[in-house]
Scaffold this active site. Structure first.
Site: not given
Lengths: 1021, 402
Positions: A465, A418-419, A856, A423
């Site tokens: 233009d 997870v760390a 994290n 994500e």
């Protein structure tokens, strides 16, 4: 609230049905109920409801059966069931309630389900014996019907249009002319979606394990982390979603219609079936309509058919059964643009019933497409997930081998997973882009599509233009040439050779001014305080202003010579021709336009009041005057007139003279061109003017950056070989005599030459080019609704200078995302390396699960976000644009990331080693490792602020980063101090020596990384 | 030296892409000089299918519409096919304005001799002038005949005698020489382009060949002394029908038909192009001056053939060297002719411009001066009226010495 009750009732009814066993696939583990049989989708408009019927999709006969059964019910006006979408649309009168309809549908569907064969037979029998006309509107075959028939059927007429009561009726019956807008995801669904990702699943697993093994607190903390992550993610993503959906606030164009015998301009939302639309060049078609009159009408249908060349339309009835959409030459469709000619059409379908609406329903809910960068980051993210899963497996195995408990290792490796997985990667991109939109909003740059920001960062060529963008579009007449005499116009005074001239004293001049007023579409209104308000195109306004300044009563003249017909300019004929009534038997023809073409039509000229023939020498002299005026960057028009006596039309006209108008270049544009050139962006000017005018302006603006100015003069670009076109477009700085239709070709040729193109535009005809360009730019005030709707960037205050700010922001945002990603990846990689090393070498667990989770929260999120909000680097506009092929992180970047994380890991390992040497493998040593890793990662954020060594460049201060770093460090220190937190994280108190070691291990990697930065070969930031 | 030989020269019509480019370039020069006689300009032009490329470097008070001039020329030449026409072709212009120089506003008409001596040339060039008495125009016979045929080929198209022809065309004439005098026509080749074959509008090859023979070749040779005989080989479109032609078939560039502009390779000529340059370019006006000298020598009966070579160097006003070659036909020694030339002819740049009035001619002559020189030769033109270097006004001076 009837709708809600019906929905509830429906749910009840649905639940009583046996689900048919199909379960929908979902990319997230979905625990939804099986879909209900009949689901209400829409019922906002009175008398109109849409249901989704399960099983209707791809069913062959059910739609017909439903239509057949329902249409024969009293009170139901219209039924349409689609087997493509599985929806059914019902229009009904007030007699029926929604509940009744819903139950009707349920009954019918069940009937069909249980006994399909009988139902079919019933239907076939009925249709054989049917004598009453079906209530189904033959939507498909308007093009096959005669106009007279359609007009009577819809109870409208060409002259008078619909009556106002009828308008209200139809509005009630069919609803407003709107397409369904997609709803944004609700906040709750964003929040819940967060819990459906793989890392969260893993964490839940870890929490479960903790519970099982008795670590309740652990489980609580883990879930707490997850929740906090979810909250943060929700906060940022919902903000982004809100911003993204606010981009969709469409500017609703207006349309000209004939109602109650009056030509009125109304909001296109109020168009109903039966309205007569007046189609003029530049109008946006507001609804599907059948043409009843068409004169050289050409329509750009690229929004519907993808065909970029305008289609010529006719009012004739077509024959033949299967006429494809693109060939229905007597229909015009919602979303298409009129590029030339004029016409009248009767509306036959509005809102969701239009072809555009049907396509939208086909496509389903519009999801916000992923930008290329998001896709790249997604890919990188998933690769990392795989990598970290692999490594975590390895760590788990190694830990087991070293003899640590299964559960403990499981928890640790899951937490490591997870760390280590960033994500937040795609979120960073979306959030940064969305926040960037907000930032640009403050500079009055409205971004309407997310990938426009990415594209802005890599724009290589900008096509401008001339009229309206480079110039202020405030034309004013400065010179006239009649009878070979130059007349200057200043401040409303006519001067011939310095002497004031009274227009009434010179016949040619007077006639010239008269023709300019008559052959003119501008509307003049007399205000009560004597001022005139003129509305129309800039060129024609200038002519009227000149006449007003000369003291001529414009309105009186227009009344005296009422206009009979008008022939607009078209690509083939570069002039406008009007016919006016003089008296019963005589008509006046007034012509103005391109001097060469108008001169060709003339056989005589006016001299001292007499008509004398034009000799070759005269024509040459006029051409020379034209050239001279054009060389002064004036827009030159030629004027002529003629008489039609008693229907006999004289082919040739009498030449009157030339009118030269100046459109001053906008203030500051020259410097802006310089800024673009410095930023490595090539500037290209596109204009309909003649070459000399284009040359003069190109020179003034220094478009060629000192090199020879190259001009392409053409109005038949299609004849050029595509390869030649590609090569030319790459080199040429000015395109002259270009009609708007060619703008798209120019954009495409540039794109084929590999360039990223930004294009400005304000007219309707610019829409295809604006869409095709990677960045389409429209002006907020001047310019048409259609251009604004199609453009990616709208400059709200019409200042082109904001473009350079947009480019700078675009580049900065991209760079910031790179910095943020770089930071996230390097810190996560360092965590993986530390764990791997320690486990591999057998030095125990430097970080436990809790600490990893803390890492994290503290290191990943805040500094990462803060880095994404870096202000622009000072040199961002002095370097060429990045190549669009470049991935967001190339292999060199990856090598750098790996080396930086190695340095971080090594220094943390060193601190850990010191800890072990002093205290043995213990929580104390772990704390040291923990603290040193965190602090070094936080300091690493500073290093990630730029790819160049920090000492060499002056970066503007990033307050967010200061706050984030300060806050994170404080949090870190707090967890040392507060006993509760200490226990949770299993951190022991540290003494001064430890502190020094930690400090060193944080500073050294920073210094080392900074030092090695300068060894790299210079790359774009 | 050869006495008996066969020599061919070719010419092209104004529709040939190379000549079209020459014409456009010179039309631009005309236009510039008309508006500002003290212009300096060098323009090159290239054409290919559907596209015209004009590059110009100029120093002028006037600003002209290059594209309009080009379209006018193309239209006047007669290109109206869908593949290439004045209206539909795309024109790319590459323009560079040069910084203002010192001598720009000097009017040579008003300069004194010492001042003229000070104006040096800005280019290096070796230019040649030639004249011979094979034709009344003092031009070699092959190029003379080729020009006549090409001119007639255009005429029959413009006057609708053969309306199915298109502007592109090429002619070549081979002449046999006996004792350095032309004695018979050896061969004639004509390439004429036509509209796509159509039984009514555009005949097949055989018919074309007959028509060309009858309307082009025969009328031209009616007034010539040496006519084609039975052994003369006549080729008309020997490769088959030439459909449409023009820039769609083969591209063109300014300055690629130097030989046609001068003497058909019978004499030496400078490699520099003549078209597209303003009068201050010695590589253009020097050739005119050399022709003037050679023609007067031959007209004064001092030689039967005379080639004058002038070499210029940057920084000097007078030519570095003047050479005369009479191929053995001189009545007096070549050296003496050279001395005469040095005495009576002004070869300095400003002097040439002054005596020929090169700056103001375009304004005086209707239809453009240099533009008309661009096709059918810059020298040996008897059809244009006053062409300054074709005047034989120095004969008396030269004859007096003899």
């Amino acid at each position: 609230m009837e709708g809600l009750q019906v929905a509830q009732w429906l749910t009840e009814m649905n639940n009583r049905q046996l689900p048919s066993g199909e379960s929908r696939k979902s990319h997230r583990l979905s625990l939804k109920q099986p879909k209900p049989l009949v689901q209400m989708l829409h019922n906002r408009v009175q008398g109109r409801v849409r249901y989704k019927i399960r099983g209707l999709k791809r069913s062959e006969n059910l739609p017909q059966y439903l239509e057949f059964r329902l249409s024969s019910q009293p009170g139901i006006n219209y039924v349409r069931a689609s087997s493509w979408t599985g929806n059914i649309l019902i229009l009904f009168t007030k007699e029926l309630s929604l509940k009744a309809i819903a139950s009707l549908i349920l009954t019918i569907v069940n009937e069909y389900r249980q006994q399909p064969k009988q139902a079919l037979e019933l239907m076939q029998n009925w249709s054989k014996t049917a004598s009453k006309p079906s209530n189904l509107m033959p939507l498909e075959s308007w093009h096959l019907q005669e106009t007279a028939a359609i007009l009577t059927e819809l109870e409208t007429s060409r002259e008078s249009g619909l009556s106002l009561e009828r308008v209200q009726d139809n509005l009630q019956k069919y609803g407003a002319n709107v397409l369904a807008e997609s709803k944004p995801r609700s906040g709750l669904s964003i929040f819940i979606d967060y819990f459906k990702s793989v890392p969260v699943a893993l964490l839940t697993l870890a929490a479960g394990l903790s519970l099982v093994t008795g670590g309740i607190i652990d489980a609580v903390v883990i879930m707490g982390v997850v929740t906090i992550n979810a909250i943060l993610g929700y906060a940022t993503e919902s903000q982004s979603e809100r911003i993204i959906h606010s981009l969709k606030s469409l500017v609703n164009p207006s349309a000209w219609t004939i109602r109650a015998s009056q030509v009125t301009k109304i909001n296109s939302q109020e168009i109903v079936i039966g309205d007569i639309l007046v189609l003029k060049p530049g109008s946006y078609v507001a609804a599907d309509a059948r043409l009843i009159e068409a004169e050289r009408l050409s329509v750009d249908e690229s929004a519907l058919t993808g065909e970029s060349v305008p289609v010529l339309k006719t009012a004739q009835t077509l024959t033949g059964q299967d006429v494809p959409l693109a060939e229905r030459a007597n229909m015009v469709y919602r979303g298409t643009l009129v590029t030339g000619g004029q016409g009248l059409a009767v509306v036959v379908a509005t809102g969701q019933l239009t072809e555009m609406g049907r396509i939208q329903t086909l496509v389903g809910e519009t999801t916000v497409p992923q930008t290329p960068m998001e896709r790249q980051l997604d890919r990188a993210g998933s690769q990392l997930v795989l990598l970290s899963s692999g490594v975590c497996g390895l760590v788990f195995a190694l830990g087991l081998m070293r003899g640590y408990g299964v559960v403990q290792m499981l928890k640790t490796s899951i937490s490591l997973a997870v760390a280590a997985v960033p994500e937040g990667l795609p979120t960073v991109a979306t959030t940064t882009l969305a926040l960037g939109i907000g930032k640009m909003r403050r500079h009055n740059v409205l971004i309407r599509r997310l990938d426009a920001i990415e594209a802005l960062g890599s724009v290589q060529t900008i096509c401008l233009d001339k009229t309206g963008t480079l110039t202020a579009n405030q034309m004013s007449v400065v010179e006239l040439c009649t009878d070979y005499q130059r007349i200057e116009v200043t401040d409303g005074q006519f001067l011939r050779e310095g002497e004031p001239l009274n227009p009434y004293g010179c016949d040619e001049l007077l006639k010239l001014i008269h023709v300019s007023i008559l052959c003119n579409e501008s509307k003049v209104n007399n205000h009560h305080d004597g001022r005139y308000v003129v509305n129309g195109s800039a060129t024609e306004n200038a002519l009227i202003q000149m006449a007003i300044a000369a003291g001529i009563d414009v309105l009186e003249l227009k009344r005296k010579y009422p206009r009979l017909e008008i022939d607009h300019r078209s690509e083939e004929r570069n002039f406008m021709r009007t016919v006016h009534i003089v008296h019963e038997s005589q008509k006046l023809v007034a012509v103005k336009g391109n001097p060469t073409e108008v001169l060709e039509l003339c056989c005589c000229q006016l001299k001292c009041g007499r008509q004398i023939p034009l000799t070759e020498a005269d024509r040459q002299a006029i051409e020379m005057e034209n050239e001279r005026m054009a060389g002064k960057a004036l827009r030159v028009l030629g004027a002529a007139y003629g008489h039609i006596d008693d229907g006999e039309c004289s082919e040739s006209l009498i030449w009157l003279g030339l009118v030269g108008m100046a459109d001053p270049v906008r203030h500051g544009v020259k410097d802006l061109m310089g800024s673009f050139h410095q930023a490595g962006i090539k500037t290209v000017m596109i204009t309909g003017d003649q070459s000399p005018t284009a040359y003069a302006i190109g020179k003034e603006l220094n478009l060629s950056q000192g090199k020879p100015l190259e001009i392409l003069d053409s109005n038949h670009l299609a004849h050029l070989d595509p390869e030649v076109m590609k090569g030319l477009c790459d080199r040429v700085q000015v395109f002259a005599r270009i009609s708007p239709v060619h703008k798209l070709q120019i954009v495409q040729a540039l794109q084929q030459a590999g360039k990223i193109v930004a294009m400005t535009g304000d007219g309707i005809n610019d829409a295809p080019a604006l869409k095709a360009a990677e960045v389409g730019i429209a002006m907020g005030h001047t310019g048409t609704d259609a251009a604004r709707e199609v453009a990616d960037v709208v400059l709200e205050d019409d200042r082109l200078e904001t473009m350079i700010i947009a480019v700078s922001q675009g580049r900065t945002i991209y760079n910031n995302i790179r910095k943020s990603v770089h930071f996230l990846l390097s810190t996560n990689l360092s965590e993986i390396m530390v764990m791997l090393l320690a486990n591999g070498v057998g030095l125990g667990q430097p970080l436990n699960a809790m600490q990893l989770l803390w890492l994290n929260m503290v290191t990943d999120i805040f500094p990462g976000l803060a880095l994404a909000l870096e202000p622009p680097e000072p040199e961002v506009l002095q370097v060429p644009p990045r190549s669009p092929e470049d991935p967001i992180l190339n292999s060199q970047d990856f090598q750098r990331i790996i080396s930086e994380s190695s340095v971080l890991s090594v220094s943390s390992m060193a601190a850990y080693g010191y800890g072990i040497a002093r205290y043995g493998i213990s929580p104390h040593a772990s704390s040291i490792a923990f603290m040193s890793l965190v602090t070094s990662q936080l300091l690493h954020a500073l290093s990630c602020r730029s790819t160049k060594p920090l000492s060499t460049i002056h970066l503007p201060a990033n307050h967010y980063l200061t706050v984030a770093l300060g806050g994170s460090l404080t949090l870190q220190l707090i967890c040392l101090v507060i006993p509760g937190l200490r226990n949770l994280l299993q951190v022991t108190p540290l003494n001064l020596l430890d502190g020094v070691v930690i400090g060193n291990s944080a500073l050294l990697p920073l210094l080392f990384n900074e030092a090695t930065k300068s060894n790299r070969l210079g790359e774009e930031p | 030296m050869k006495r008996d030989f066969m020599f061919t020269s070719e010419s092209v019509t104004e529709g040939h892409p190379d000549k079209l480019c020459d014409r456009i370039s010179d039309a631009i020069v005309d236009h510039f000089l008309r508006h500002d006689p003290f212009t300096r300009v060098v323009t090159e032009c290239a054409v290919a299918t559907a596209i015209v490329f004009i590059a110009a470097r100029f120093e002028s008070d006037a600003l002209i519409d290059f594209t309009k001039i080009a379209r006018q020329v193309i239209k006047q030449v007669g290109y109206e096919q869908p593949s290439f026409s004045a209206k539909t072709c795309s024109i790319v212009t590459s323009l560079k304005e040069l910084p203002q120089g010192e001598y720009r506003h000097f009017d040579e008409q008003k300069l004194s001799d010492t001042e003229i001596e000070k104006i040096a040339v800005k280019n290096q060039a070796t230019v040649f002038g030639f004249a011979c008495n094979q034709t009344p125009a003092f031009m070699p016979l092959p190029i003379w005949l080729a020009h006549q045929l090409a001119r007639r080929l255009t005429e029959v198209r413009v006057q609708n005698i053969l309306p199915y022809l298109t502007p592109d065309g090429k002619t070549q004439v081979g002449v046999e020489y006996c004792d350095r005098q032309p004695c018979r026509i050896h061969s004639i080749t004509i390439i004429a382009s036509q509209y796509p074959l159509d039984p009514v509008a555009s005949p097949d090859l055989k018919q074309l060949q007959e028509d060309i023979r009858a309307t082009v070749i025969d009328p031209v040779f009616e007034t010539e002394i040496i006519k084609p005989d039975l052994d003369t080989r006549i080729f008309i479109n020997p490769d088959g029908p030439f459909i449409i032609g023009g820039p769609a078939a083969h591209s063109g560039v300014t300055g690629r038909k130097n030989a046609i502009d001068t003497y058909g390779e019978y004499s030496r000529h400078s490699g520099a192009a003549l078209s597209g340059k303003d009068p201050t370019r010695i590589d253009r006006v020097g050739a005119y001056a050399a022709r003037y000298a050679a023609k007067n020598v031959v007209a004064a009966d001092l030689a039967e053939e005379c080639e004058v070579q002038l070499s210029y160097s940057i920084g000097l006003a007078r030519p570095v060297s003047i050479q005369v070659e009479t191929f053995g036909t001189g009545k007096i020694a070549d050296e003496e002719i050279k001395v005469l030339l040095e005495k009576h002819f002004d070869f300095r740049l400003a002097g040439i411009i002054k005596q020929f009035n090169l700056r103001f001619l375009p304004a005086l002559i209707k239809g453009g001066f240099y533009k008309q020189l661009a096709t059918y030769g810059h020298v040996g033109r008897t059809d244009l009226g006053l062409v300054p270097w074709e005047e034989t006004d120095k004969i008396t001076l030269l004859k007096a010495i003899k």
